[in-house]
Design a protein around this motif. Structure first.
Motif: not given
Length: 91
Positions: A36-45, A66-74, A81-83
């Motif tokens: 997630v540091t190298d690819d912050p948009n990889y939502s499954a991670a 989970y919060r960070r994933g919610i922010e980046v996933t489209r 799932e994250l919510e």
């Protein structure tokens, strides 16, 4: 695969999942963090990284994932799932 292309997000995700599957949760956590540091948009991670952190008892860090994933996933399904995972842990 990772040796040939360390930036391959799919390979790094697969490695993190293998570590988690074999019970090496610390190594899995390091791989998810790196991913997630190298690819912050990889939502499954974020989802699986959060689950891994939950297994380790690191609930605050799991919530953060989970919060960070919610922010980046489209993707609406991934966001749901994250919510849901965040709701289960509570704010």
């Amino acid at each position: 695969m990772i040796e040939q292309n360390p930036a391959n997000s799919f390979a790094r995700y697969g490695l993190a999942m293998e570590f988690a599957k074999t019970g090496d949760l610390e190594s899995a956590a390091r791989e998810f963090d790196s991913l997630v540091t190298d690819d912050p948009n990889y939502s499954a991670a974020y989802f699986h990284g959060g689950q891994n952190l939950e297994k380790m008892g690191r609930l605050d860090q799991a919530r953060d994932y989970y919060r960070r994933g919610i922010e980046v996933t489209r993707d609406p399904h991934a966001r749901g799932e994250l919510e849901a995972a965040l709701d289960i842990l509570g704010e």
